[in-house]
Enzyme design. Structure first.
Site, PDB file in Angstrom:
ATOM      1  N   ARG A 142      -4.691  20.843  22.255  1.00  0.00           N
ATOM      2  CA  ARG A 142      -3.264  20.814  22.615  1.00  0.00           C
ATOM      3  C   ARG A 142      -2.900  19.348  22.819  1.00  0.00           C
ATOM      4  O   ARG A 142      -3.577  18.629  23.566  1.00  0.00           O
ATOM      5  CB  ARG A 142      -3.003  21.596  23.890  1.00  0.00           C
ATOM      6  CG  ARG A 142      -1.535  21.585  24.220  1.00  0.00           C
ATOM      7  CD  ARG A 142      -1.196  22.550  25.324  1.00  0.00           C
ATOM      8  NE  ARG A 142       0.239  22.554  25.516  1.00  0.00           N
ATOM      9  CZ  ARG A 142       0.870  23.360  26.317  1.00  0.00           C
ATOM     10  NH1 ARG A 142       0.202  24.268  27.000  1.00  0.00           N
ATOM     11  NH2 ARG A 142       2.165  23.296  26.445  1.00  0.00           N
ATOM     12  N   THR A 172      -8.096   3.066   7.482  1.00  0.00           N
ATOM     13  CA  THR A 172      -7.521   1.805   7.975  1.00  0.00           C
ATOM     14  C   THR A 172      -6.026   1.949   8.264  1.00  0.00           C
ATOM     15  O   THR A 172      -5.392   0.970   8.673  1.00  0.00           O
ATOM     16  CB  THR A 172      -7.724   0.694   6.927  1.00  0.00           C
ATOM     17  OG1 THR A 172      -7.268   1.170   5.661  1.00  0.00           O
ATOM     18  CG2 THR A 172      -9.180   0.289   6.811  1.00  0.00           C
ATOM     19  N   ASP A 176       0.847  -1.202   0.000  1.00  0.00           N
ATOM     20  CA  ASP A 176       0.000   0.000   0.000  1.00  0.00           C
ATOM     21  C   ASP A 176       0.881   1.250   0.000  1.00  0.00           C
ATOM     22  O   ASP A 176       0.547   2.263  -0.630  1.00  0.00           O
ATOM     23  CB  ASP A 176      -0.909  -0.002   1.230  1.00  0.00           C
ATOM     24  CG  ASP A 176      -2.051  -0.995   1.098  1.00  0.00           C
ATOM     25  OD1 ASP A 176      -2.448  -1.297  -0.040  1.00  0.00           O
ATOM     26  OD2 ASP A 176      -2.536  -1.480   2.134  1.00  0.00           O
ATOM     27  N   GLY A 177       2.024   1.173   0.703  1.00  0.00           N
ATOM     28  CA  GLY A 177       2.963   2.302   0.728  1.00  0.00           C
ATOM     29  C   GLY A 177       3.468   2.631  -0.672  1.00  0.00           C
ATOM     30  O   GLY A 177       3.621   3.801  -1.019  1.00  0.00           O
ATOM     31  N   TYR A 198      -3.101   5.193   9.547  1.00  0.00           N
ATOM     32  CA  TYR A 198      -2.735   5.899  10.789  1.00  0.00           C
ATOM     33  C   TYR A 198      -3.981   6.162  11.649  1.00  0.00           C
ATOM     34  O   TYR A 198      -3.968   6.002  12.876  1.00  0.00           O
ATOM     35  CB  TYR A 198      -2.037   7.216  10.422  1.00  0.00           C
ATOM     36  CG  TYR A 198      -1.159   7.814  11.485  1.00  0.00           C
ATOM     37  CD1 TYR A 198      -1.179   7.356  12.804  1.00  0.00           C
ATOM     38  CD2 TYR A 198      -0.282   8.843  11.175  1.00  0.00           C
ATOM     39  CE1 TYR A 198      -0.358   7.910  13.768  1.00  0.00           C
ATOM     40  CE2 TYR A 198       0.549   9.401  12.134  1.00  0.00           C
ATOM     41  CZ  TYR A 198       0.504   8.935  13.430  1.00  0.00           C
ATOM     42  OH  TYR A 198       1.315   9.485  14.385  1.00  0.00           O
ATOM     43  N   ASN A 199      -5.058   6.566  10.996  1.00  0.00           N
ATOM     44  CA  ASN A 199      -6.298   6.858  11.707  1.00  0.00           C
ATOM     45  C   ASN A 199      -6.727   5.722  12.630  1.00  0.00           C
ATOM     46  O   ASN A 199      -7.147   5.938  13.762  1.00  0.00           O
ATOM     47  CB  ASN A 199      -7.398   7.144  10.674  1.00  0.00           C
ATOM     48  CG  ASN A 199      -8.787   7.182  11.278  1.00  0.00           C
ATOM     49  OD1 ASN A 199      -9.139   8.134  11.972  1.00  0.00           O
ATOM     50  ND2 ASN A 199      -9.580   6.142  11.038  1.00  0.00           N
ATOM     51  N   LYS A 200      -6.586   4.487  12.138  1.00  0.00           N
ATOM     52  CA  LYS A 200      -7.007   3.327  12.948  1.00  0.00           C
ATOM     53  C   LYS A 200      -6.124   3.171  14.178  1.00  0.00           C
ATOM     54  O   LYS A 200      -6.602   2.833  15.264  1.00  0.00           O
ATOM     55  CB  LYS A 200      -6.998   2.051  12.103  1.00  0.00           C
ATOM     56  CG  LYS A 200      -7.516   0.843  12.853  1.00  0.00           C
ATOM     57  CD  LYS A 200      -7.642  -0.374  11.974  1.00  0.00           C
ATOM     58  CE  LYS A 200      -8.226  -1.542  12.765  1.00  0.00           C
ATOM     59  NZ  LYS A 200      -7.378  -1.936  13.908  1.00  0.00           N
ATOM     60  N   ASN A 254      -4.276   8.863   1.761  1.00  0.00           N
ATOM     61  CA  ASN A 254      -4.547   8.289   3.093  1.00  0.00           C
ATOM     62  C   ASN A 254      -4.984   9.363   4.076  1.00  0.00           C
ATOM     63  O   ASN A 254      -6.057   9.304   4.638  1.00  0.00           O
ATOM     64  CB  ASN A 254      -3.285   7.646   3.667  1.00  0.00           C
ATOM     65  CG  ASN A 254      -3.212   6.153   3.402  1.00  0.00           C
ATOM     66  OD1 ASN A 254      -4.138   5.571   2.871  1.00  0.00           O
ATOM     67  ND2 ASN A 254      -2.107   5.559   3.785  1.00  0.00           N
ATOM     68  N   GLU A 255      -4.067  10.317   4.304  1.00  0.00           N
ATOM     69  CA  GLU A 255      -4.331  11.308   5.342  1.00  0.00           C
ATOM     70  C   GLU A 255      -3.275  12.393   5.326  1.00  0.00           C
ATOM     71  O   GLU A 255      -2.244  12.251   4.684  1.00  0.00           O
ATOM     72  CB  GLU A 255      -4.336  10.677   6.753  1.00  0.00           C
ATOM     73  CG  GLU A 255      -2.982  10.380   7.382  1.00  0.00           C
ATOM     74  CD  GLU A 255      -2.268   9.185   6.819  1.00  0.00           C
ATOM     75  OE1 GLU A 255      -1.265   9.409   6.106  1.00  0.00           O
ATOM     76  OE2 GLU A 255      -2.676   8.046   7.038  1.00  0.00           O
TER      77      GLU A 255
HETATM   78  P1  NAP Z   1       5.580   2.941   6.484  1.00  0.00           P
HETATM   79  O1  NAP Z   1       5.780   3.406   7.905  1.00  0.00           O
HETATM   80  O2  NAP Z   1       6.705   2.308   5.752  1.00  0.00           O
HETATM   81  O3  NAP Z   1       4.323   1.900   6.398  1.00  0.00           O
HETATM   82  C1  NAP Z   1       3.155   2.130   7.033  1.00  0.00           C
HETATM   83  C2  NAP Z   1       2.250   0.885   7.009  1.00  0.00           C
HETATM   84  O4  NAP Z   1       0.921   1.330   6.718  1.00  0.00           O
HETATM   85  C3  NAP Z   1       2.588  -0.176   5.973  1.00  0.00           C
HETATM   86  O5  NAP Z   1       2.452  -1.437   6.581  1.00  0.00           O
HETATM   87  C4  NAP Z   1       1.546   0.024   4.898  1.00  0.00           C
HETATM   88  O6  NAP Z   1       1.213  -1.159   4.210  1.00  0.00           O
HETATM   89  C5  NAP Z   1       0.378   0.467   5.735  1.00  0.00           C
HETATM   90  N1  NAP Z   1      -0.649   1.213   4.995  1.00  0.00           N
HETATM   91  C6  NAP Z   1      -0.488   2.217   4.102  1.00  0.00           C
HETATM   92  N2  NAP Z   1      -1.687   2.649   3.679  1.00  0.00           N
HETATM   93  C7  NAP Z   1      -2.616   1.896   4.308  1.00  0.00           C
HETATM   94  C8  NAP Z   1      -4.026   1.864   4.287  1.00  0.00           C
HETATM   95  N3  NAP Z   1      -4.733   2.735   3.550  1.00  0.00           N
HETATM   96  N4  NAP Z   1      -4.663   0.968   5.076  1.00  0.00           N
HETATM   97  C9  NAP Z   1      -3.980   0.116   5.849  1.00  0.00           C
HETATM   98  N5  NAP Z   1      -2.642   0.098   5.925  1.00  0.00           N
HETATM   99  C10 NAP Z   1      -1.969   0.982   5.170  1.00  0.00           C
HETATM  100  O7  NAP Z   1       5.065   4.195   5.650  1.00  0.00           O
HETATM  101  P2  NAP Z   1       4.720   4.355   4.126  1.00  0.00           P
HETATM  102  O8  NAP Z   1       4.788   3.021   3.454  1.00  0.00           O
HETATM  103  O9  NAP Z   1       5.492   5.496   3.579  1.00  0.00           O
HETATM  104  O10 NAP Z   1       3.194   4.791   4.265  1.00  0.00           O
HETATM  105  C11 NAP Z   1       2.826   6.028   4.843  1.00  0.00           C
HETATM  106  C12 NAP Z   1       1.624   5.749   5.688  1.00  0.00           C
HETATM  107  O11 NAP Z   1       2.049   5.183   6.922  1.00  0.00           O
HETATM  108  C13 NAP Z   1       0.864   6.971   6.095  1.00  0.00           C
HETATM  109  O12 NAP Z   1      -0.064   7.346   5.099  1.00  0.00           O
HETATM  110  C14 NAP Z   1       0.200   6.526   7.386  1.00  0.00           C
HETATM  111  O13 NAP Z   1      -1.135   6.094   7.186  1.00  0.00           O
HETATM  112  C15 NAP Z   1       1.016   5.344   7.843  1.00  0.00           C
HETATM  113  N6  NAP Z   1       1.514   5.614   9.182  1.00  0.00           N
HETATM  114  C16 NAP Z   1       0.963   4.926  10.213  1.00  0.00           C
HETATM  115  C17 NAP Z   1       1.350   5.183  11.511  1.00  0.00           C
HETATM  116  C18 NAP Z   1       0.701   4.410  12.601  1.00  0.00           C
HETATM  117  O14 NAP Z   1      -0.184   3.605  12.295  1.00  0.00           O
HETATM  118  N7  NAP Z   1       1.063   4.662  13.841  1.00  0.00           N
HETATM  119  C19 NAP Z   1       2.325   6.142  11.786  1.00  0.00           C
HETATM  120  C20 NAP Z   1       2.878   6.836  10.700  1.00  0.00           C
HETATM  121  C21 NAP Z   1       2.453   6.579   9.388  1.00  0.00           C
HETATM  122  P3  NAP Z   1       2.183  -1.903   3.187  1.00  0.00           P
HETATM  123  O15 NAP Z   1       3.079  -2.766   4.026  1.00  0.00           O
HETATM  124  O16 NAP Z   1       1.235  -2.671   2.345  1.00  0.00           O
HETATM  125  O17 NAP Z   1       2.944  -0.850   2.412  1.00  0.00           O
END
Ligand code: NAP
Length: 269
Positions: A146, A159, A45-46, A161-163, A120-121
């Site tokens: 704050r 699904t 997805d990334g 970061y939001n989740k 995504n967000e």
């Molecule tokens: P990353 O830190 O390398 O990967 C973030 C994870 O989020 C990967 O496992 C990715 O799946 C998964 N993901 C991405 N879009 C998704 C979606 N719409 N629904 C469910 N899972 C999803 O970062 P990146 O690959 O550059 O992706 C950036 C995304 O990371 C941001 O958009 C944000 O949503 C997410 N993120 C999450 C958190 C958290 O949950 N605490 C914190 C920071 C960022 P794949 O393994 O299939 O690529």
């Protein structure tokens, strides 16, 4: 058919990319990274987030297809061993065009306004301390925040970061934005709802910076740091992302498989 391809850069994704180019050439598809009709993302997805931002300037003209080299994803719903089937369908079948909502933000800075789209967000956080911001909904003060930060997600981003911060999962057929808090401080001065809020397409919100602060703005995987962000207007974009869907894979099935671990058989899809 003119196509572009992005892969994650790991060995398996690169091998699959090579295989895709071979299969596509056999079918007479043309590799064209300048003006593709289809964008194939191989990785996760990334990787699809990267593909979306790479082809954002052609968002009205392209359709995306995601191939996952690990588990099935939310945007990447073809698996590595299904590449031949995918190319065959691309050559012979008409896909269903599935449109998903995007988030639009207008960032007011001392140098003017900058506009971004997110799949995504987008996330706003303080760099040196907590984020202090007033949140207005439809031009009226809603709450004074704050805390660590705010996540504004699309339905398909619900699904991601939001989740993780306790937001709800929203079906992508509901054009909306979700505002979720990251560790808000609640006292007599700063008071927030605590639960996430979902805005419909015809509403907007503004996040207004309430102190001199260096902020980090994440738009999907992109990271921007500025010390002159004054306000950010968030709304559902009038643009959408289009996915070419050659077989059904309902959203709730993806949610079930990703988070609850129940696998579906081909027949049930
Ligand atoms: P990353 O830190 O390398 O990967 C973030 C994870 O989020 C990967 O496992 C990715 O799946 C998964 N993901 C991405 N879009 C998704 C979606 N719409 N629904 C469910 N899972 C999803 O970062 P990146 O690959 O550059 O992706 C950036 C995304 O990371 C941001 O958009 C944000 O949503 C997410 N993120 C999450 C958190 C958290 O949950 N605490 C914190 C920071 C960022 P794949 O393994 O299939 O690529």
């Amino acid at each position: 058919m003119k196509y572009a391809l992005l892969d994650r850069g790991d060995k398996l994704s690169e091998q699959l990319a090579g295989r895709f180019h071979q299969l596509a050439a056999d079918k007479g598809f043309v590799h064209d990274s300048e003006s593709p009709e289809m964008v194939i993302s191989i990785g996760g997805d990334g990787t699809l987030l990267h593909a979306f931002h790479t082809f954002l300037h052609r968002i009205q003209e392209v359709a995306f297809i995601g191939v996952h080299t690990g588990h099935l994803g939310f945007y990447a719903d073809w698996q590595a061993n299904e590449l031949d089937e995918l190319v065959e369908l691309m050559a012979t079948a008409s896909p269903k065009r599935i449109l998903y909502p995007l988030a639009q933000i207008e960032v007011e800075t001392s140098e003017g306004s900058i506009s971004y789209l997110a799949l995504n967000e987008f996330t706003l956080k303080g760099v040196d301390g907590t984020l202090v911001a007033q949140i207005n909904v439809n031009d009226e003060m809603f709450e004074m925040f704050r805390g660590d930060g705010i996540v504004i997600s699309t339905p398909t981003g619900s699904t991601a970061y939001n989740k993780s911060v306790g937001g709800a999962i929203i079906h992508p057929s509901i054009p909306s934005l979700q505002i979720a808090e990251i560790a808000s401080i609640n006292n007599r001065v700063y008071r927030t709802l605590g639960s996430s809020v979902i805005l419909p397409q015809h509403h907007h919100c503004d996040i207004i910076s309430r102190k001199e602060q260096r902020l980090v703005l994440n738009i999907d995987h992109l990271n921007i740091q500025r010390d002159d962000i004054q306000a950010i207007r968030c709304s559902v974009s009038s643009s959408q992302i289009c996915f070419a869907r050659y077989r059904p894979f309902p959203f709730w099935n993806r949610v079930r498989e990703a988070f609850l671990g129940y696998d579906l058989t081909e027949g049930e899809r």
